[in-house]
Enzyme design. Structure first.
Site, PDB file in Angstrom:
ATOM      1  N   SER A  29       1.132  28.045   5.759  1.00 33.49           N
ATOM      2  CA  SER A  29      -0.049  27.833   4.917  1.00 33.49           C
ATOM      3  C   SER A  29       0.099  28.712   3.685  1.00 33.49           C
ATOM      4  O   SER A  29       0.836  29.718   3.713  1.00 33.49           O
ATOM      5  CB  SER A  29      -1.299  28.261   5.702  1.00 33.49           C
ATOM      6  OG  SER A  29      -2.407  28.435   4.851  1.00 33.49           O
TER       7      SER A  29
ATOM      8  N   TYR B 155      -6.432  33.871  11.186  1.00 28.82           N
ATOM      9  CA  TYR B 155      -5.608  32.800  10.614  1.00 28.82           C
ATOM     10  C   TYR B 155      -4.575  33.372   9.641  1.00 28.82           C
ATOM     11  O   TYR B 155      -3.389  33.036   9.690  1.00 28.82           O
ATOM     12  CB  TYR B 155      -6.522  31.797   9.908  1.00 28.82           C
ATOM     13  CG  TYR B 155      -5.856  30.519   9.447  1.00 28.82           C
ATOM     14  CD1 TYR B 155      -5.739  29.425  10.301  1.00 28.82           C
ATOM     15  CD2 TYR B 155      -5.364  30.391   8.144  1.00 28.82           C
ATOM     16  CE1 TYR B 155      -5.150  28.247   9.880  1.00 28.82           C
ATOM     17  CE2 TYR B 155      -4.771  29.223   7.712  1.00 28.82           C
ATOM     18  CZ  TYR B 155      -4.671  28.143   8.582  1.00 28.82           C
ATOM     19  OH  TYR B 155      -4.075  26.976   8.146  1.00 28.82           O
TER      20      TYR B 155
HETATM   21  P1  NAD Z   1      -6.035  19.060  12.700  1.00 34.48           P
HETATM   22  O1  NAD Z   1      -7.260  19.736  13.240  1.00 34.48           O
HETATM   23  O2  NAD Z   1      -6.177  17.749  12.012  1.00 34.48           O
HETATM   24  O3  NAD Z   1      -4.947  18.900  13.859  1.00 34.48           O
HETATM   25  C1  NAD Z   1      -4.675  19.948  14.730  1.00 34.48           C
HETATM   26  C2  NAD Z   1      -3.792  19.437  15.847  1.00 34.48           C
HETATM   27  O4  NAD Z   1      -3.526  20.538  16.729  1.00 34.48           O
HETATM   28  C3  NAD Z   1      -4.448  18.342  16.697  1.00 34.48           C
HETATM   29  O5  NAD Z   1      -3.455  17.429  17.110  1.00 34.48           O
HETATM   30  C4  NAD Z   1      -4.972  19.127  17.895  1.00 34.48           C
HETATM   31  O6  NAD Z   1      -5.114  18.334  19.067  1.00 34.48           O
HETATM   32  C5  NAD Z   1      -3.872  20.152  18.054  1.00 34.48           C
HETATM   33  N1  NAD Z   1      -4.256  21.321  18.821  1.00 34.48           N
HETATM   34  C6  NAD Z   1      -5.281  22.186  18.593  1.00 34.48           C
HETATM   35  N2  NAD Z   1      -5.336  23.102  19.582  1.00 34.48           N
HETATM   36  C7  NAD Z   1      -4.317  22.826  20.426  1.00 34.48           C
HETATM   37  C8  NAD Z   1      -3.847  23.400  21.623  1.00 34.48           C
HETATM   38  N3  NAD Z   1      -4.450  24.464  22.180  1.00 34.48           N
HETATM   39  N4  NAD Z   1      -2.781  22.852  22.246  1.00 34.48           N
HETATM   40  C9  NAD Z   1      -2.165  21.762  21.717  1.00 34.48           C
HETATM   41  N5  NAD Z   1      -2.565  21.172  20.588  1.00 34.48           N
HETATM   42  C10 NAD Z   1      -3.633  21.695  19.953  1.00 34.48           C
HETATM   43  O7  NAD Z   1      -5.368  20.155  11.754  1.00 34.48           O
HETATM   44  P2  NAD Z   1      -4.405  20.059  10.458  1.00 34.48           P
HETATM   45  O8  NAD Z   1      -5.238  20.353   9.265  1.00 34.48           O
HETATM   46  O9  NAD Z   1      -3.582  18.835  10.479  1.00 34.48           O
HETATM   47  O10 NAD Z   1      -3.521  21.367  10.696  1.00 34.48           O
HETATM   48  C11 NAD Z   1      -2.214  21.310  11.228  1.00 34.48           C
HETATM   49  C12 NAD Z   1      -1.492  22.577  10.854  1.00 34.48           C
HETATM   50  O11 NAD Z   1      -1.447  22.686   9.434  1.00 34.48           O
HETATM   51  C13 NAD Z   1      -2.147  23.853  11.364  1.00 34.48           C
HETATM   52  O12 NAD Z   1      -1.160  24.769  11.781  1.00 34.48           O
HETATM   53  C14 NAD Z   1      -2.865  24.381  10.144  1.00 34.48           C
HETATM   54  O13 NAD Z   1      -3.059  25.770  10.180  1.00 34.48           O
HETATM   55  C15 NAD Z   1      -1.898  23.970   9.056  1.00 34.48           C
HETATM   56  N6  NAD Z   1      -2.461  23.910   7.719  1.00 34.48           N
HETATM   57  C16 NAD Z   1      -3.526  23.089   7.449  1.00 34.48           C
HETATM   58  C17 NAD Z   1      -4.036  23.066   6.167  1.00 34.48           C
HETATM   59  C18 NAD Z   1      -5.196  22.206   5.809  1.00 34.48           C
HETATM   60  O14 NAD Z   1      -5.756  22.405   4.732  1.00 34.48           O
HETATM   61  N7  NAD Z   1      -5.590  21.226   6.627  1.00 34.48           N
HETATM   62  C19 NAD Z   1      -3.479  23.866   5.163  1.00 34.48           C
HETATM   63  C20 NAD Z   1      -2.400  24.682   5.474  1.00 34.48           C
HETATM   64  C21 NAD Z   1      -1.905  24.695   6.758  1.00 34.48           C
END
Ligand code: NAD
Length: 263
Positions: free
Chosen positions: A145, A158
């Site tokens: 991130s 985070y």
């Molecule tokens: P999201 O909430 O859409 O998806 C999260 C996924 O993780 C889902 O498939 C969920 O089922 C799974 N998950 C959560 N807890 C879990 C557990 N205990 N065991 C197994 N699976 C689990 O989130 P996203 O926005 O797609 O984020 C995905 C990654 O990208 C994360 O690591 C997040 O920190 C990172 N990220 C997101 C953003 C953003 O703005 N959305 C920005 C930078 C980084």
């Protein structure tokens, strides 16, 4: 330029939603067999699994491994190897968020974020690396991130976990450098996914703002482009890291944050 991933197997954690799902679909589109993973039962996730097979003509299995549980993470890698022969690509993507001032930050939330957003990547790498080194080819990609480089208030766990992922990436990259295994992370700014949408109410509370103010003055104000990054842009970057052209990109933190951390 699209790499041919036919015969390769990719394990993508947290791939039933958001960025992980887009990465799973994009790697499947390049021919890889896929292990998807996320919360919920196999029955609940069956439509997602089946759609990947139908849309891309590759094999896809669902792993219900909970990223809080090291033994289940190791089991996910073992199952993938038993089903497909090898794990060639590992994408550590599962992640959660919690927004609160440090003095009110619940210890359980801290522990869960460190476990899912950081320790799970260690456990998955630990289980998958030996097979990759043995076959002299592997790609490990973690979704970090912009918060792997800079902080925002109220996100102590985070930001700590994401800084940790950047360090873990560099360390394992050095350990795998001569083995044909690259280890990188991708650092998006804000991507419009359920993870971002869900933190809006807490951010409204923590900062005393309206929903629109959080979107425009907190989220998009961080990104000079004034645009959310898309899940497809992250997924295409992950696909590129799987290509031969990216064979010498290792230990890198690929930033795609609309200029956020350039400021
Ligand atoms: P999201 O909430 O859409 O998806 C999260 C996924 O993780 C889902 O498939 C969920 O089922 C799974 N998950 C959560 N807890 C879990 C557990 N205990 N065991 C197994 N699976 C689990 O989130 P996203 O926005 O797609 O984020 C995905 C990654 O990208 C994360 O690591 C997040 O920190 C990172 N990220 C997101 C953003 C953003 O703005 N959305 C920005 C930078 C980084």
């Amino acid at each position: 330029m699209t790499p041919d991933l036919k015969g390769r197997t990719a394990v993508v954690t947290g791939s039933t939603s958001g960025i992980g799902l887009a990465i799973a679909e994009t790697l499947a589109g390049a021919g890889a067999n896929i292990v998807i993973n996320g919360l919920g039962t196999p029955e609940e996730n069956e439509p997602i699994r089946a759609k990947i097979e139908t849309d891309y003509g590759t094999k896809c299995i669902f792993s219900p491994a909970n990223m809080l549980k090291p033994d289940e993470i190791a089991g996910m890698i073992t199952t993938a190897q038993a089903t497909f022969g090898t794990v060639d690509i590992l994408v550590n993507n599962a992640g959660i968020q919690h927004v609160a001032p440090v003095e009110e930050f619940a210890a359980e939330k801290w522990n869960a974020i460190i476990a899912i957003n950081l320790s799970a990547a260690f456990h998955a790498m630990s289980a998958a690396v030996a097979g990759m080194k043995k076959q002299k080819w592997g790609r490990i990609i973690s979704t970090a991130s912009a918060h792997s480089l800079v902080a925002s208030p109220f996100k102590s766990a985070y930001v700590s976990a994401k800084h940790g992922i950047a360090g873990l990436t560099k360390t394992v990259a050095l350990e795998c450098a001569e083995a044909g295994v690259t280890v990188n992370c991708i650092s998006p700014g804000y991507v419009w996914t359920p993870l971002v949408e869900k933190q809006i109410p807490d951010t409204m509370k923590a900062r005393g703002l309206t929903r629109d103010e959080v979107i425009n003055d907190v989220l998009l104000s961080a990104q000079p482009t004034k645009q959310f990054v898309t899940v497809e842009q992250v997924a295409e970057t992950a696909l590129f890291l799987c290509s031969d052209a990216a064979a010498n990109i290792t230990g890198a933190n690929i930033v795609m944050d609309g200029g956020w951390t350039a400021q």
